[in-house]
Every structure is written in structure tokens, then in C-alpha cells.
Design an enzyme around this catalytic site. Structure first.
Site, mmCIF file in Angstrom:
data_model
loop_
_atom_site.group_PDB
_atom_site.id
_atom_site.type_symbol
_atom_site.label_atom_id
_atom_site.label_comp_id
_atom_site.label_asym_id
_atom_site.label_seq_id
_atom_site.Cartn_x
_atom_site.Cartn_y
_atom_site.Cartn_z
ATOM 1 N N GLY A 1 32.083 59.368 65.127
ATOM 2 C CA GLY A 1 31.777 58.023 64.633
ATOM 3 C C GLY A 1 31.991 57.910 63.137
ATOM 4 N N HIS B 1 40.768 57.829 61.861
ATOM 5 C CA HIS B 1 40.501 57.798 63.310
ATOM 6 C C HIS B 1 41.413 56.784 64.008
ATOM 7 C CE1 HIS B 1 36.505 59.183 61.681
ATOM 8 N NE2 HIS B 1 36.709 60.085 62.615
ATOM 9 N N GLN C 1 27.219 71.630 65.756
ATOM 10 C CA GLN C 1 28.213 72.035 64.764
ATOM 11 C C GLN C 1 27.726 71.851 63.325
ATOM 12 O OE1 GLN C 1 31.116 69.020 66.364
ATOM 13 N NE2 GLN C 1 31.761 68.905 64.232
ATOM 14 N N SER D 1 37.778 60.668 55.021
ATOM 15 C CA SER D 1 36.731 61.454 55.684
ATOM 16 C C SER D 1 35.482 60.610 55.747
ATOM 17 C CB SER D 1 36.445 62.719 54.860
ATOM 18 O OG SER D 1 35.197 63.268 55.232
HETATM 19 O O1 PAF Z 1 36.346 66.256 64.200
HETATM 20 C C1 PAF Z 1 35.283 65.796 64.649
HETATM 21 O O2 PAF Z 1 34.931 64.642 64.428
HETATM 22 C C2 PAF Z 1 34.387 66.693 65.477
HETATM 23 O O3 PAF Z 1 34.411 68.007 65.019
HETATM 24 C C3 PAF Z 1 34.686 66.646 66.987
HETATM 25 C C4 PAF Z 1 36.093 67.149 67.286
HETATM 26 C C5 PAF Z 1 34.549 65.216 67.480
HETATM 27 C C6 PAF Z 1 33.706 67.529 67.761
HETATM 28 O O4 PAF Z 1 32.399 67.109 67.558
#
Ligand code: PAF
Length: 284
Positions: A31, A37, A61, A185
Site C-alpha cells: 500500500g 506501483h 518483514q 518509495s
Molecule cells: O515490495 C513490497 O512492497 C513488499 O516487500 C512485498 C513484495 C509486497 C511483500 O510484502
């Protein structure tokens, strides 16, 4: 665009696309969407008939002292952007759809997860590989797209897909940049205007270093000087500026192999990453 929050309707919708013979693309995201994106969605539309985007801020993560709590969440604005971009489905799982009670599996991709961000953010790529494997199994796309901005992540996912026989094509999409060169980003939103202005030193330092190394300049000296440049430009610390083999991420790559220069550095408490290809040396 359909916004789906439950696994059963997700599976039904994807199954109906597949029954109609559609090729399905997945664009996984956390998001806080930006033009980077949307470039993934645009590329997905070129290689598939139906595009599924997922938004899930994956706790596995983020390290204990990282920005999970303040990671930007903008669900309605994100949904609008995805619908306008031509996404067929927005998959919005809850934590219980990804990590139900008793969840006990970790996908860990050895070697390529270990250097660079893997060293600076222990466990980060295990979290990425685990959630991406889960999303792959939930959606079973034909193709999945990832930005080259997270270059190590792309290499980790390619390795996972090869090792685990996921029948999914992985497409890397070039980094989208602001006019001054800063890579787009979601974390750029943390930067105050003066820090945002100084952050452009990161792509500039990488650009200079990649040119010098491509021309045969001394690698160690060039990397050291790029680190110095970042610190003098106002970065507080540099996690790494490294030249690696673009496929294995091993250091000291052969000049005739595809090489990549990667960097991570902090400015005003925000950690930025970037990377750039380095031209192969002329073997003659
Ligand atoms: O690149 C990202 O936004 C994240 O690392 C992903 C690939 C959606 C995994 O949570």
C-alpha cells in the site's frame, strides 16, 4: 474493480477468470501507493488479461525497531488509484488470512537473502519470501511483477520461484524516479522537504560510481568515495554501498558479468535504498 477481503470470494473470482481463459497477473504491495506501483500495474496489463493487486503490510518483514507502526496506510486512496489504473481485483487480506493462529512456516532463501539488506535487516527476506509464497498460493497467478527498486527482493523471489517450482513468471520492472532522480518509495513520505532535497545525493552518488566502475575505475576506492559523498551530503549513516553480481549478489563480480551497485543509507532517521546497473567491461 472488486475489493475482496475474504479468501473464499478471492479464490472464486480468480477461478472464474481462469475458467474464461484469462492470464492472471499479481502485483503484491504494502500500500501507500505511488507512481512506481502504478508502473507495475501498467506493465501487468501488458502481460496479462486480469490484474490482481494485493495490499498487506507484512509484519514479518519488519524488524523490532523498524517502522511497522508508522508505515503509511491509505486504503481508500490506494483503492482509487488501483481502480483508475485498471486493476480487476484488490486483495486486502487481514493478518488472520495470512498468518492464522498456529501459523508455523517460514520460507527462507539461503545465500541471496544473506548479504546487503539481509545483513542490515536480519529476518527481513524470510518475511518477504514467506508472505510472497503465501500470496502466490492464494492467487496462483501466471505472472507476478516486482519493482527493481527492491533489487535484492527481486533476486530472492526469483530464487524461491525456481527452487520451489512455482509455475509463475517473475517480471522485474525498472525503478520509477522523481524528476531529480530520487527513486519513488512509500518511505519518501517520511522526509521533511530539506531532507528530501538532500536525499537526491543517493541516486547521484550511485550514478557517478556506476560510471566510474563501468569505465574500469578502482572498485574499492569508488565505493569508499560514494560512501563519503553520502555522508557529506547529509546522510547520517550508510549501511552499504556494494558492487555485486546481478544474479547471485556475490561481491567482487567478474567485470564481464551483469553487475549491480546497491546502496542503503539513512537520512533524518529514514532508511532509503537504491541500485543501478553497471555496464559490463568490454572483454576485448
Ligand atoms: O515490495 C513490497 O512492497 C513488499 O516487500 C512485498 C513484495 C509486497 C511483500 O510484502
Amino acid at each position: 474493480m472488486q475489493t475482496i477481503r475474504q479468501i473464499v470470494p478471492l479464490r472464486e473470482t480468480v477461478a472464474s477468470y481462469r475458467a474464461a481463459g484469462a492470464r492472471i497477473a499479481l502485483v503484491p504491495t504494502m500500500g501507500a501507493l505511488h507512481a512506481g506501483h502504478i508502473a507495475l500495474i501498467e506493465q501487468a496489463k501488458l502481460v496479462a488479461d486480469k490484474v490482481v493487486a494485493s495490499i498487506f503490510v507484512n509484519p514479518k518483514q519488519f524488524g523490532a525497531n523498524e517502522d511497522l507502526g508508522r508505515y503509511p496506510r491509505r486504503e481508500s486512496a490506494d483503492a482509487r488509484m488501483l481502480a483508475e489504473a485498471g486493476c480487476a481485483v484488490l486483495w486486502l487480506p487481514g493478518v488472520e488470512d495470512i498468518y492464522p493462529d498456529g501459523f508455523a512456516t517460514t520460507v527462507s532463501v539461503a545465500r541471496v537473502s544473506e548479504p546487503l539488506d539481509g545483513a542490515a535487516r536480519p529476518g527481513h527476506f524470510d518475511g518477504v519470501a514467506t508472505v510472497v509464497a503465501k500470496l502466490f498460493n492464494q492467487i496462483r497467478p501466471d505472472v507476478a511483477l516486482f519493482g527493481e527498486k527492491d533489487f535484492q527482493q527481486l533476486v530472492v523471489i526469483r530464487q524461491m520461484v525456481a527452487d520451489l517450482d512455482f509455475a509463475i513468471e517473475i517480471v522485474g520492472v525498472p525503478t520509477q524516479r522523481d524528476d531529480d532522480g530520487l527513486a519513488l518509495s512509500s518511505r519518501n513520505a517520511y522526509l521533511a522537504p530539506e531532507d528530501r532535497a538532500r536525499a537526491v545525493a543517493l541516486p547521484r552518488a550511485l550514478g557517478v560510481a556506476a560510471r566510474l566502475i563501468g569505465q574500469g575505475g578502482d572498485v574499492a576506492q569508488t565505493l569508499a568515495s560514494a560512501r563519503e559523498t553520502l555522508l557529506s551530503a547529509g546522510f547520517d549513516s550508510v549501511d552499504y554501498v556494494e558492487l555485486v553480481d546481478a544474479e547471485t549478489l556475490m561481491p567482487l563480480p567478474e567485470p564481464t558479468r551483469p553487475r549491480r551497485l546497491l546502496a542503503a543509507a539513512r537520512i533524518a532517521g529514514t532508511r532509503l535504498i537504491d541500485n543501478i546497473a553497471v555496464a559490463a567491461a568490454d572483454p576485448g
